[in-house]
Scaffold this motif. Sequence first.
Motif, short mmCIF file in Angstrom:
data_model
loop_
_atom_site.label_atom_id
_atom_site.label_comp_id
_atom_site.label_asym_id
_atom_site.label_seq_id
_atom_site.Cartn_x
_atom_site.Cartn_y
_atom_site.Cartn_z
N SER A 37 0.81 -1.21 0.00
CA SER A 37 0.00 0.00 0.00
C SER A 37 0.85 1.28 0.00
O SER A 37 0.39 2.32 -0.43
N LYS A 38 2.08 1.19 0.50
CA LYS A 38 3.02 2.32 0.50
C LYS A 38 4.38 1.81 0.05
O LYS A 38 4.70 0.64 0.23
N PRO A 39 5.21 2.68 -0.54
CA PRO A 39 6.54 2.23 -0.95
C PRO A 39 7.39 1.77 0.23
O PRO A 39 7.27 2.29 1.34
N TRP A 40 8.23 0.77 -0.01
CA TRP A 40 9.16 0.26 0.99
C TRP A 40 10.04 1.41 1.48
O TRP A 40 10.58 2.17 0.70
N GLY A 41 10.17 1.53 2.78
CA GLY A 41 11.02 2.57 3.35
C GLY A 41 10.30 3.88 3.61
O GLY A 41 10.94 4.86 3.99
N THR A 42 8.96 3.91 3.42
CA THR A 42 8.21 5.10 3.79
C THR A 42 8.34 5.28 5.30
O THR A 42 8.09 4.36 6.07
#
Length: 101
Positions: A37-42
């Motif tokens: 649902s969100k980019p890795w590392g957000t």
Amino acid sequence: MKNGKSYTFILQEDQESRLIFLGAAEDEFGMNWIEGSKPWGTIICPDGIKTAVKREILPNGHLQERFCFENVSEFPVFFKKTDVGIYATFHDDYRQADECM
């Protein structure tokens, strides 16, 4: 690595240094291991905290990430349990429940 296979990683980052693709060069299907649902590392954190990430592939083939947090406000900052977070969105997609059992 004692057992298994070593892969050459393919990494793609967005402008905020978040991973949007992590795959293996040897994967003929081009699977993205980190869709979510969100980019890795957000990074989630309160205002007044400066963040930075350093990401590299080590000589042994492992992916290493370092997340740094710096208080740039004029006062001490204290966190509650859910104030700080880093998304690690491993791809988890199964067509049928019995596939993941």
